[in-house]
Design an enzyme around this catalytic site. Structure first.
Site, PDB file in Angstrom:
ATOM      1  N   SER A 247      32.794  16.429 175.066  1.00  0.00           N
ATOM      2  CA  SER A 247      32.266  15.230 174.268  1.00  0.00           C
ATOM      3  C   SER A 247      32.959  14.054 175.046  1.00  0.00           C
ATOM      4  O   SER A 247      32.441  13.694 175.902  1.00  0.00           O
ATOM      5  CB  SER A 247      33.240  15.614 172.928  1.00  0.00           C
ATOM      6  OG  SER A 247      32.885  14.604 171.876  1.00  0.00           O
ATOM      7  N   ASP A 478      22.512  18.770 169.197  1.00  0.00           N
ATOM      8  CA  ASP A 478      23.788  18.270 169.141  1.00  0.00           C
ATOM      9  C   ASP A 478      23.902  17.224 168.354  1.00  0.00           C
ATOM     10  O   ASP A 478      23.206  16.087 168.680  1.00  0.00           O
ATOM     11  CB  ASP A 478      24.459  17.973 170.692  1.00  0.00           C
ATOM     12  CG  ASP A 478      25.883  17.772 170.764  1.00  0.00           C
ATOM     13  OD1 ASP A 478      26.465  17.145 169.561  1.00  0.00           O
ATOM     14  OD2 ASP A 478      26.603  17.862 171.741  1.00  0.00           O
ATOM     15  N   HIS A 507      27.580  21.045 168.707  1.00  0.00           N
ATOM     16  CA  HIS A 507      28.468  20.161 169.556  1.00  0.00           C
ATOM     17  C   HIS A 507      29.575  20.870 170.251  1.00  0.00           C
ATOM     18  O   HIS A 507      30.585  21.565 169.551  1.00  0.00           O
ATOM     19  CB  HIS A 507      29.230  19.018 169.048  1.00  0.00           C
ATOM     20  CG  HIS A 507      29.885  17.997 169.724  1.00  0.00           C
ATOM     21  ND1 HIS A 507      29.094  17.211 170.957  1.00  0.00           N
ATOM     22  CD2 HIS A 507      31.249  17.507 169.674  1.00  0.00           C
ATOM     23  CE1 HIS A 507      30.187  16.605 171.430  1.00  0.00           C
ATOM     24  NE2 HIS A 507      31.221  16.825 170.893  1.00  0.00           N
TER      25      HIS A 507
END
Length: 540
Positions: A247, A478, A507
């Site tokens: 991320s 995502d 995600h």
């Protein structure tokens, strides 16, 4: 994007008794992690005094930091330290790496960056140190080595696995502004009046940080965390770092490779951010991906109408959620019982929706359905029932100050990375434009940011000027760092390879989603250092 996981256990909510375990602060933390941040465009300049050959030379003036001796000790801070106990059971040791607060004045104030290490057992085939960052910004990663060791399987023994709490996070001089909430991310609500309340709140949150930690705030940037990473590399005696970023951690990794070219070996970027859109245009670009995830979740919930009572078609489910938000706009909804009672208005209910969209697993979808069923009950005036522990944890995170440090650090990093538009009218016009087509998510993703009231950042944005042979991992659906971001970063790094998981609204994948194709491909790269010959696609 960091996924802050709070303890979750089975529970019941609304009219059903179904286990739900994944609606935690995770969705909220990452959501806030991508708040509106911009930066003045500027080149990515390699840090002076560092050659491109990966040697562990120290830049002039920073020798004492790069050559410091590390004092490894137990990770356990006390009898209630669960993270430290887990690290201890895994054989990890911890230490603090001294870094300068301001790299422009290395003789001034210092900080301690906490790191953990599980040493590799296969010293004959050692690859090196694997540094982790699970995202955020502001996500602690000190406790992650046991999880990554399990994901690495047979290759784990060849790495020293390093967890790190970045500066101002967790055990690394934590920054806490004394906020009344754990996240600054909220919706603009249904009216101009609710938006004005948001403007006042965001301005107050910024003022609290300025009062509590003003001298520290300019030094919270991603570029400084990347500099800390290179000090850690030098203090560990490593020529190069291996890196696994998830991320927001992909952005941190990208910045590191640009400031310190040639300093990395194997790099995995899971759920990547496009560094060019890590800015004020980012959140609105998430609308389409999250609308897609919301529609898929609504169809899932409709197929289980007898369990959750949210509607028998996807359209009915979404319409019911809209009515719930409208009810919260008329009067705050009260959910929960006993000591776990919360009141949510139209600026907060959309955050519950958004927070549940980062994961398409059965338990995550069930947890989201349970939470929205409880809110629907409140909107209809039905008696409150006990909430699931994970929903309670999420609401405590979002609506109380118990996790003020999390939101404080997150915004300190974001606002140090770039400047947001300062005129509230810019946000209001964007909210109004988005409202007709995206009534649930548009006012949330276009709302005014705390950064609108922050001091201007000291440094320019990092641009990608150096190629990196990284493995970029991405799911096509995502909802947090969109697939478009990962393909964009892949285009900026011609030597990289893109590993795609098709059909997942998820995600963060490696070692967390349970897709063998993805996990095996990442492990093969980390074991051999050889990227796939071409981009690869796995199916959900």
């Amino acid at each position: 994007m960091r996924t802050h996981q709070l303890p979750c256990t089975a529970g019941s909510v609304g009219r059903s008794r179904v286990t739900g375990r994944r609606l935690t602060a995770a969705g909220l933390a990452f959501a806030a992690a991508l708040a509106v941040v911009s930066a003045t465009a500027g080149p990515a300049r390699a840090e002076s005094g560092l050659g491109a050959d990966g040697a562990a030379a120290a830049p002039r003036g920073l020798e004492r930091y790069y050559h410091q001796r590390l004092d490894w000790h137990s990770c356990v801070l006390g009898p209630d330290d669960q993270e430290g106990a887990e690290l201890e059971r895994a054989g990890a040791r911890c230490t603090e790496v001294t870094v300068p607060l301001d790299y422009g004045e290395p003789g001034g104030r210092t900080l301690g960056v906490a790191i953990s290490r599980i040493k590799g057992s296969d010293t004959a085939h050692r690859i090196g140190a694997l540094l982790l960052n699970d995202g955020g910004p502001g996500g602690a990663t000190l406790g992650s080595p046991p999880r990554v060791r399990a994901a690495l399987k047979d290759t784990a023994g060849r790495y020293d696995i390093i967890g790190m709490d970045p500066r101002f996070v967790g055990r690394s001089n934590p920054l806490d502004c004394g906020w009344p909430v754990g996240s600054s991310l909220m919706s603009a609500g249904l009216s101009r009046a609710s938006f004005e309340r948001q403007v006042a709140l965001q301005k107050d949150l910024a003022a609290k940080c300025r009062a509590a930690a003003g001298p520290l705030l300019p030094h919270a940037s991603t570029r400084n965390t990347a500099r800390d990473m290179d000090v850690i590399r030098g203090a560990l005696g490593e020529r190069r770092l291996n890196y696994l970023g998830v991320s927001y951690g992909t952005y941190l990794g990208t910045v590191y490779t640009q400031l310190f070219p040639g300093r990395t070996d194997r790099v995995v970027l899971d759920g990547a951010l496009d560094p060019r859109t890590y800015g004020p245009g980012l959140f609105p670009t998430l609308v389409d991906a999250n609308e897609h995830a919301l529609a898929d979740w609504a169809v899932w919930a409709a197929a289980r109408a007898d369990t959750y009572h949210l509607g028998r078609t996807g359209e009915e489910v979404i319409e019911g959620v809209r009515r719930t938000v409208e009810a919260a706009g008329r009067a705050p909804l009260t959910v929960g019982t006993g000591s776990d009672v919360f009141r949510l208005d139209d600026t907060q209910v959309p955050l519950v929706i958004f927070g549940g969209l980062a994961d398409d697993t059965e338990e995550s979808r069930a947890s989201t359905a349970l939470a929205l069923a409880a809110l629907a009950d409140a909107a209809a005036g039905r008696p409150a029932t006990p909430l699931t522990p994970d929903f309670v944890a999420m609401l405590r995170f979002a609506t109380t100050g118990q996790d003020s440090a999390s939101g404080s650090a997150q915004m300190a990093i974001l606002c140090a990375d770039g400047a947001a538009p300062r005129d509230p009218e810019v946000y209001w016009r964007a909210v109004e434009r988005s409202r007709a087509e995206h009534p649930l998510l548009g006012p949330l993703l276009n709302n005014v940011s705390t950064c609108a009231f922050w001091d201007r950042p000291r440094e320019q944005r990092t641009e990608v000027r150096h190629d990196v042979p990284a493995l970029i991992v991405a799911a096509t659906g995502d909802p947090r760092t969109t697939y478009r971001d990962s393909t964009a970063l892949h285009g900026l790094l011609p030597s990289s390879r893109l590993l795609t998981l098709r059909g997942a609204n998820r995600h963060a994948l490696y070692g967390m989603y349970g897709n063998a194709c993805v996990d095996d491909a990442v492990n093969a790269y980390l074991a051999t250092g050889r990227l796939p010959q071409s981009d690869r696609t796995c199916d959900k």
